[in-house]
Design a protein around this motif. Structure first.
Motif, short mmCIF file in Angstrom:
data_model
loop_
_atom_site.label_atom_id
_atom_site.label_comp_id
_atom_site.label_asym_id
_atom_site.label_seq_id
_atom_site.Cartn_x
_atom_site.Cartn_y
_atom_site.Cartn_z
N ASP A 87 3.19 15.74 10.44
CA ASP A 87 2.33 16.67 11.30
C ASP A 87 2.49 16.23 12.84
O ASP A 87 2.22 16.54 13.92
N GLN A 88 2.62 14.53 12.83
CA GLN A 88 2.44 14.16 14.27
C GLN A 88 3.78 13.76 14.93
O GLN A 88 3.93 13.06 15.94
N ARG A 109 0.11 9.92 -4.88
CA ARG A 109 -0.41 11.13 -4.24
C ARG A 109 -1.00 10.92 -2.66
O ARG A 109 -0.99 11.62 -1.96
N ALA A 110 -1.48 9.56 -2.76
CA ALA A 110 -1.82 9.25 -1.42
C ALA A 110 -0.81 9.19 -0.44
O ALA A 110 -0.91 9.73 0.89
N ARG A 131 1.64 11.29 -0.62
CA ARG A 131 2.14 12.26 0.01
C ARG A 131 1.22 12.99 1.13
O ARG A 131 1.62 13.45 1.89
N MET A 132 -0.05 12.69 1.17
CA MET A 132 -0.87 12.80 2.42
C MET A 132 -0.32 11.93 3.56
O MET A 132 -0.11 12.40 4.75
N MET A 133 0.16 10.65 3.41
CA MET A 133 0.60 9.62 4.40
C MET A 133 1.71 10.63 5.13
O MET A 133 2.20 10.62 6.31
N LYS A 145 0.85 -1.08 0.02
CA LYS A 145 -0.10 -0.03 0.07
C LYS A 145 0.97 1.34 0.15
O LYS A 145 0.49 2.32 -0.83
N ASN A 169 2.66 13.73 4.82
CA ASN A 169 2.23 14.98 5.74
C ASN A 169 1.76 14.55 6.92
O ASN A 169 2.19 15.26 8.01
N ASN A 170 0.89 13.53 7.28
CA ASN A 170 0.35 13.17 8.30
C ASN A 170 1.59 12.71 9.48
O ASN A 170 1.46 13.17 10.37
#
Lengths: 304, 84
Positions: free
Chosen positions: A221-222, A210-211, A213-215, A73, A217-218
């Motif tokens: 952030d954490q 792209r998915a 990139r969000m992972m 994934k 960033n998350n």
């Protein structure tokens, strides 16, 4: 000539690394291996008293466990699967004829039950889950394995087959985040003792697409991942030589790792990129170990 | 728009509680939205509203609550209309 090629050339010229004709796939000299062995003893000196259970797995893992891990994934571009010839006599004849004319003989190879290990700790989680609930004090494990990542590069610090030493901690959130902080402090101290300049920074894994990139960033952030960066081929873009990862309860939930009271375990791991650390030492102190600074040699146990 | 977003959350969010029980401003991560599920929700919303999240909206905050998702999608739908 860029810096990366130049360090790689110096490593080849000095015989420390051995060219195989494939980018990121190198042989190592005895002296190079000795540096890694000595650095591992330094890791033991810092972490040995913690009482981690040592386990060593070969660089291949159970394909079913790999599938459960969800690696495809997040990092499909990095994975390596092991395929073999599984045919009969006629298939063998076809195979040889295909090779004879430089055809694509690999397309009929069949997947085996083995996948190349992407990180030293991957075989650990199903192993521990099979034992049942964790002991009251949590779990602490010591791993080391060659790992595979498909990312050909002429940067000697980005190899396709390399060794990762890891400590993995399982327990409550407080327990595992304290473990991670302890190793962040130790990492800084260890690298100072071997004369390497380091910076610590928040980081993300190379999630795909792209998915991804969000992972990524998350993850940033954490503050889930930190890296200890050391100049190897470039001072401006230092290389991650250690990483400190807090997985929250993601692996605990995925693998069914439970605390003594039944709660889902949190996990964290600290990883050493052993080749990268050795390369950082050679880049900083030179190709001739005999000429390394006396205090660095002493820390690594070389006799003067 | 909110109902459509709630439907997508129900389908892709993997939440342990029914979406209807959550207020518009309820924290979805506290309600059990995982990092991976939030990515699935993002992809589901892109498909349903025919929008593409730019980099600056690809983060946890954009998916913190039904209200937050609505704000993000509104800004994207607005941009698409303005561009036409």
């Amino acid at each position: 000539m860029d810096m990366q090629t130049s360090l790689l050339d110096r490593l080849f010229d000095s015989g420390l690394l051995i060219d195989t004709g494939v980018e990121g796939l190198y042989g190592r000299s005895g002296a190079f291996e000795d540096v890694i062995a000595r650095f591992e003893r330094l890791i033991d000196a810092f972490g040995g008293a913690d009482g981690a259970e040592a386990m060593r797995f070969p660089p291949g893992m159970n394909r079913a466990h790999f599938e459960t891990s969800g690696y495809m994934k997040s990092f499909p571009q990095l994975a390596g699967t092991v395929h073999s010839f599984c045919g009969g006599d006629a298939d063998h004849m076809n195979l040889l004829q295909c090779m004879e004319v430089n055809g694509d003989w690999t397309k009929d190879q069949k997947a085996t039950d083995i996948v190349l290990t992407p990180a030293a700790c991957y075989p650990l989680y199903p192993t521990i889950a099979k034992r049942g609930r964790l002991p009251a004090k949590g779990g602490l494990y010591d791993l080391q394995s060659y790992c595979f990542r498909h990312e050909p590069s002429n940067d000697p610090a980005r190899q396709q087959l390399f060794r990762m030493r890891e400590y993995v901690c399982m327990g409550t959130q407080e327990h595992v985040t304290e473990f991670r902080q302890t190793w962040m402090d130790r990492g800084l101290e260890m690298m100072a003792k071997v004369g390497l300049d380091v910076t610590m920074d928040v980081a993300n894994d190379p999630f795909f697409g792209r998915a991804g990139r969000m992972m990524a960033n998350n993850q940033r952030d954490q503050n889930l991942k930190f890296e200890l960066l050391i100049p190897v081929t470039s001072a401006a873009k230092p290389t991650a030589c250690m990483s400190f990862n807090y997985h929250q309860d993601a692996f605990g939930a995925k693998w069914g790792l439970n605390l003594e009271n039944g709660d889902v375990a949190h996990t964290a791991c600290v990883g050493f990129g052993l080749e990268r650390i050795a390369l950082a030492l050679f880049a900083r102190h030179g190709m001739d170990i005999a000429l390394w600074p006396a205090d660095v040699r002493k820390t690594l146990g070389y006799q003067d | 728009m909110k109902q459509k977003i709630r439907d997508i959350l129900g389908k892709h969010g993997g939440l342990p509680v029914p979406v209807e029980t959550l207020a518009d401003d309820a924290d979805l991560y506290a309600a059990g939205l995982s990092s991976f599920a939030s990515v699935q929700v993002m992809l589901g919303i892109e498909e349903a509203f025919d929008v593409e999240f730019p980099d600056n909206l690809l983060n946890r905050k954009s998916f913190q609550s039904v209200d937050a998702i609505t704000r993000a999608v509104s800004s994207l739908v607005g941009n698409a209309e303005a561009a036409e």
